[in-house]
Design a protein around this motif. Structure first.
Motif, PDB file in Angstrom:
ATOM      1  N   PRO A 288     -11.929  -4.046  18.532  1.00  0.00           N
ATOM      2  CA  PRO A 288     -11.309  -5.371  18.680  1.00  0.00           C
ATOM      3  C   PRO A 288     -10.582  -5.553  20.011  1.00  0.00           C
ATOM      4  N   GLN A 289      -9.944  -4.489  20.529  1.00  0.00           N
ATOM      5  CA  GLN A 289      -9.205  -4.623  21.785  1.00  0.00           C
ATOM      6  C   GLN A 289     -10.136  -4.744  22.989  1.00  0.00           C
ATOM      7  N   ARG A 290     -11.423  -4.455  22.800  1.00  0.00           N
ATOM      8  CA  ARG A 290     -12.379  -4.556  23.905  1.00  0.00           C
ATOM      9  C   ARG A 290     -13.305  -5.762  23.753  1.00  0.00           C
ATOM     10  N   CYS A 291     -13.006  -6.617  22.777  1.00  0.00           N
ATOM     11  CA  CYS A 291     -13.808  -7.815  22.538  1.00  0.00           C
ATOM     12  C   CYS A 291     -12.891  -9.015  22.376  1.00  0.00           C
ATOM     13  N   SER A 292     -13.204 -10.098  23.056  1.00  0.00           N
ATOM     14  CA  SER A 292     -12.443 -11.328  22.844  1.00  0.00           C
ATOM     15  C   SER A 292     -12.742 -11.864  21.447  1.00  0.00           C
ATOM     16  N   ASP A 293     -11.855 -12.728  20.958  1.00  0.00           N
ATOM     17  CA  ASP A 293     -12.070 -13.293  19.627  1.00  0.00           C
ATOM     18  C   ASP A 293     -13.378 -14.074  19.568  1.00  0.00           C
ATOM     19  N   GLY A 294     -13.663 -14.822  20.639  1.00  0.00           N
ATOM     20  CA  GLY A 294     -14.899 -15.593  20.657  1.00  0.00           C
ATOM     21  C   GLY A 294     -16.125 -14.704  20.605  1.00  0.00           C
ATOM     22  N   PHE A 295     -16.065 -13.588  21.305  1.00  0.00           N
ATOM     23  CA  PHE A 295     -17.202 -12.660  21.306  1.00  0.00           C
ATOM     24  C   PHE A 295     -17.382 -12.041  19.928  1.00  0.00           C
ATOM     25  N   LEU A 296     -16.293 -11.655  19.271  1.00  0.00           N
ATOM     26  CA  LEU A 296     -16.395 -11.101  17.922  1.00  0.00           C
ATOM     27  C   LEU A 296     -16.999 -12.116  16.952  1.00  0.00           C
ATOM     28  N   ARG A 297     -16.610 -13.374  17.097  1.00  0.00           N
ATOM     29  CA  ARG A 297     -17.192 -14.398  16.221  1.00  0.00           C
ATOM     30  C   ARG A 297     -18.691 -14.518  16.456  1.00  0.00           C
ATOM     31  N   ARG A 298     -19.128 -14.410  17.696  1.00  0.00           N
ATOM     32  CA  ARG A 298     -20.556 -14.503  17.987  1.00  0.00           C
ATOM     33  C   ARG A 298     -21.308 -13.302  17.407  1.00  0.00           C
ATOM     34  N   VAL A 299     -20.704 -12.119  17.480  1.00  0.00           N
ATOM     35  CA  VAL A 299     -21.321 -10.938  16.869  1.00  0.00           C
ATOM     36  C   VAL A 299     -21.454 -11.142  15.368  1.00  0.00           C
ATOM     37  N   ARG A 300     -20.392 -11.673  14.739  1.00  0.00           N
ATOM     38  CA  ARG A 300     -20.445 -11.915  13.298  1.00  0.00           C
ATOM     39  C   ARG A 300     -21.533 -12.928  12.950  1.00  0.00           C
ATOM     40  N   GLU A 301     -21.643 -13.975  13.744  1.00  0.00           N
ATOM     41  CA  GLU A 301     -22.671 -14.986  13.488  1.00  0.00           C
ATOM     42  C   GLU A 301     -24.075 -14.386  13.611  1.00  0.00           C
ATOM     43  N   LEU A 302     -24.270 -13.547  14.637  1.00  0.00           N
ATOM     44  CA  LEU A 302     -25.584 -12.925  14.817  1.00  0.00           C
ATOM     45  C   LEU A 302     -25.881 -11.952  13.681  1.00  0.00           C
ATOM     46  N   ALA A 303     -24.878 -11.200  13.255  1.00  0.00           N
ATOM     47  CA  ALA A 303     -25.069 -10.277  12.132  1.00  0.00           C
ATOM     48  C   ALA A 303     -25.456 -11.033  10.867  1.00  0.00           C
ATOM     49  N   ASP A 304     -24.791 -12.144  10.608  1.00  0.00           N
ATOM     50  CA  ASP A 304     -25.102 -12.918   9.414  1.00  0.00           C
ATOM     51  C   ASP A 304     -26.499 -13.525   9.500  1.00  0.00           C
ATOM     52  N   ALA A 305     -26.887 -13.972  10.703  1.00  0.00           N
ATOM     53  CA  ALA A 305     -28.187 -14.623  10.868  1.00  0.00           C
ATOM     54  C   ALA A 305     -29.329 -13.626  10.764  1.00  0.00           C
ATOM     55  N   THR A 306     -29.129 -12.416  11.277  1.00  0.00           N
ATOM     56  CA  THR A 306     -30.197 -11.411  11.304  1.00  0.00           C
ATOM     57  C   THR A 306     -30.115 -10.405  10.167  1.00  0.00           C
ATOM     58  N   GLU A 307     -28.981 -10.382   9.450  1.00  0.00           N
ATOM     59  CA  GLU A 307     -28.719  -9.398   8.397  1.00  0.00           C
ATOM     60  C   GLU A 307     -28.753  -7.977   8.948  1.00  0.00           C
ATOM     61  N   LEU A 308     -28.274  -7.810  10.190  1.00  0.00           N
ATOM     62  CA  LEU A 308     -28.142  -6.476  10.766  1.00  0.00           C
ATOM     63  C   LEU A 308     -26.805  -5.860  10.377  1.00  0.00           C
ATOM     64  N   PRO A 309     -26.758  -4.540  10.176  1.00  0.00           N
ATOM     65  CA  PRO A 309     -25.469  -3.869   9.977  1.00  0.00           C
ATOM     66  C   PRO A 309     -24.617  -3.967  11.247  1.00  0.00           C
ATOM     67  N   VAL A 310     -23.310  -3.770  11.063  1.00  0.00           N
ATOM     68  CA  VAL A 310     -22.345  -3.825  12.167  1.00  0.00           C
ATOM     69  C   VAL A 310     -21.464  -2.585  12.100  1.00  0.00           C
ATOM     70  N   ILE A 311     -21.182  -1.990  13.275  1.00  0.00           N
ATOM     71  CA  ILE A 311     -20.211  -0.894  13.361  1.00  0.00           C
ATOM     72  C   ILE A 311     -19.192  -1.238  14.436  1.00  0.00           C
ATOM     73  N   ILE A 312     -17.908  -0.914  14.198  1.00  0.00           N
ATOM     74  CA  ILE A 312     -16.858  -1.221  15.160  1.00  0.00           C
ATOM     75  C   ILE A 312     -15.718  -0.222  15.002  1.00  0.00           C
ATOM     76  N   HIS A 313     -15.235   0.348  16.122  1.00  0.00           N
ATOM     77  CA  HIS A 313     -14.106   1.274  16.094  1.00  0.00           C
ATOM     78  C   HIS A 313     -12.817   0.495  15.824  1.00  0.00           C
ATOM     79  N   VAL A 314     -11.996   0.987  14.881  1.00  0.00           N
ATOM     80  CA  VAL A 314     -10.734   0.312  14.584  1.00  0.00           C
ATOM     81  C   VAL A 314      -9.639   1.349  14.313  1.00  0.00           C
ATOM     82  N   GLN A 315      -8.576   1.301  15.106  1.00  0.00           N
ATOM     83  CA  GLN A 315      -7.369   2.112  14.936  1.00  0.00           C
ATOM     84  C   GLN A 315      -7.688   3.572  14.646  1.00  0.00           C
ATOM     85  N   GLU A 316      -8.375   4.142  15.601  1.00  0.00           N
ATOM     86  CA  GLU A 316      -8.711   5.565  15.533  1.00  0.00           C
ATOM     87  C   GLU A 316      -7.496   6.430  15.787  1.00  0.00           C
ATOM     88  N   THR A 317      -6.600   5.985  16.675  1.00  0.00           N
ATOM     89  CA  THR A 317      -5.466   6.808  17.104  1.00  0.00           C
ATOM     90  C   THR A 317      -4.151   6.083  16.886  1.00  0.00           C
TER      91      THR A 317
END
Length: 502
Positions: A217-246
């Protein structure tokens, strides 16, 4: 139509919680398990393979790997993530050819197959300049060796160094200018590439497929994350994202946003089934509740978290809340290995450090489920992977029951989980094809792979050394940033993930 029957192995139960009491025959047609029936109850279908004195287990699903780190194996130790990362993602990329990328990908894939993994998820760094030939080279490596793979070019629109807290306070303008790449492919081109590949490389129809891999999330703008979500929903592709590892990531998120990154993703509508939250070490009870309500999975990499000192995530609390947990190794730059059996064993061992109620400790069965069916659920593929049952793809591993780890044979499942690495693999099947036999790859020559990789490394080692020297010049500033962030408070209620120094 390929047909074969595995004759007489012991096998895990369909739910993976135990081992069937009597031997079975496993009938495979066109890469799919068609029947699991009592041994000898009917004539074999197609080729008969003698699997007596073996244990049949669903192949491990390695939910997180970075093939771009494979040339860095063994180079680093005693570094937290924020100091280590610049070594494996240098500001000046290495001068790689497509053949280098092909060979580099085989490093992790070959060890994965030889240690019982049949599916690997590759978070593939293709920045700052996207070279489609490099992506195709990695996909070709997975095709050629015979493993199942899902590859996602890393997606972000905030440069890595700009996502680091206090970077502008701790680095001079000249240093910051040097960290910015001279040329960079627009983020939209990465999204278009994945969208294009999804038409011919969708993981539901292809052994080697693609997914969406926004970095964090810290390396993606909110707008970019929304576009990734839209593409994932449209294509039914899985999504992976690093969150609070440290702790640094968790504390800086609270400092800068006044909310955790899990809260932020939830508010954006990003959390959903088929989405894996990689690492998720530093969590609050509210975070866990949000993840559970969304149907997203948490992707656990205990060995990497140990090596980088990131901490121990609260697995029991996640399972109690109904969150699916999958397992992975992470990249070979942080851990040196894609051996999932070591990960499964440590999952069942490390979590016994959390809590005094021994009845709530993580057991061998739960660890094995996370590495098989949990991995399939995380990718939205539980109807195809992770179990030994009719209708599942025939991704199977046969372990020899006369190996020392199984002698004497008391509880095959526990002896598998807690047995030594290299426990005695007889065969590995992916979509019904025997891709490992008698401890050897069947499609490629492991010794030839090693020889070619060493040739490539002779040329690349000077460039790696030069990049590491440049990273050393950044080390003091990043150490100051790391120290400053250790003093930042965490979100109230954050579950401790590290022990005190005392």
């Amino acid at each position: 139509m390929t047909q074969l029957t595995l004759m007489g192995p012991r096998a895990l139960t369909e739910d993976g919680a135990g081992v069937l009491p009597d031997p079975v025959d496993i009938v495979i047609e066109s890469g799919e398990i068609r029947a699991v029936r009592p041994a000898g109850s009917a004539p074999p279908v197609g080729e008969a393979i003698d699997a007596r004195h073996t244990l049949a287990v669903p192949g491990f699903i390695n939910g997180h790997h970075h093939s771009h780190e494979n040339f860095h194996k063994g180079r680093y130790d005693r570094l937290p993530l924020e100091l280590w990362m610049n070594y494996v993602r240098p500001a000046k990329p290495l001068p790689l050819t497509a053949d280098d990328v092909y060979l580099r990908t085989l490093v992790g894939a070959s060890q994965a197959l030889l240690s019982g993994t049949t599916c690997i998820v590759d978070d593939f760094n293709a920045s700052p300049v996207l070279d489609p030939e490099h992506v195709e080279a990695a996909l070709a490596a997975y095709e050629d060796i015979g493993i199942r793979a899902l590859l996602g070019p890393t997606l972000f629109d905030v440069p890595f160094h700009e996502s680091v807290p206090f970077i502008r306070e701790e680095c001079c303008a000249e240093t910051l200018a040097g960290l910015a790449p001279a040329h960079a492919t627009p983020p939209d081109e990465y999204l278009r590439l994945v969208e294009t590949l999804a038409a011919t490389r969708h993981p539901r129809e292809n052994r080697v497929g693609v997914l969406l891999a926004p970095s964090a999330p810290q390396r993606c703008s909110d707008g970019f994350l929304r576009r990734v979500r839209e593409l994932a929903d449209a294509t039914e592709l899985p999504v992976i994202i690093h969150v609070q590892e440290t702790r640094l990531q968790a504390a800086s998120a609270w400092h800068e946003r006044g909310k955790t990154l899990f809260q932020h993703l939830d508010e954006l509508g990003f959390l959903a089934p088929g989405t894996s939250l990689i690492h998720a070490v530093w969590l609050t009870p509210d975070d866990i509740a949000r993840i559970a309500a969304s149907g997203a999975s948490v992707q656990h990499n205990p060995n990497s978290n140990l090596k980088l000192g990131s901490g121990l995530m609260p697995m029991r609390a996640l399972l109690d809340a109904g969150v699916n947990v999958s397992l992975g190794t992470d990249g070979c730059g942080s851990l040196e290995s894609t051996d999932m059996l070591r990960v499964v064993a440590n999952t069942a061992l490390l979590h016994k450090l959390r809590g005094d109620d021994y009845r709530r400790w993580i057991g061998a069965e739960e660890a094995l489920e996370a590495a098989t069916l949990g991995g399939a659920r995380a990718l939205g593929l539980e109807d195809r992977l992770g179990r030994i049952a009719p209708g599942q793809r025939a991704d199977l591993v046969l372990y020899r029951l006369d190996a020392p780890a199984f002698t004497p044979l008391n509880d095959p499942l526990r002896q598998l989980v807690f047995g030594e690495s290299g426990i005695g693999i007889d065969s590995v099947f992916v979509e019904g094809e025997r891709v490992v036999a008698d401890g050897q790859l069947t499609r490629l020559d492991q010794r030839e792979i090693a020889r070619r990789i060493e040739q490539a490394m002779e040329r690349l080692r000077p460039a790696i050394g030069e990049a590491e020297q440049r990273t050393e010049t950044l080390r003091p500033a990043y150490e100051r940033i790391w120290t400053r962030c250790q003093a930042l408070p965490l979100a109230p209620g954050t579950i401790a993930a590290r022990f005190d120094a005392s």
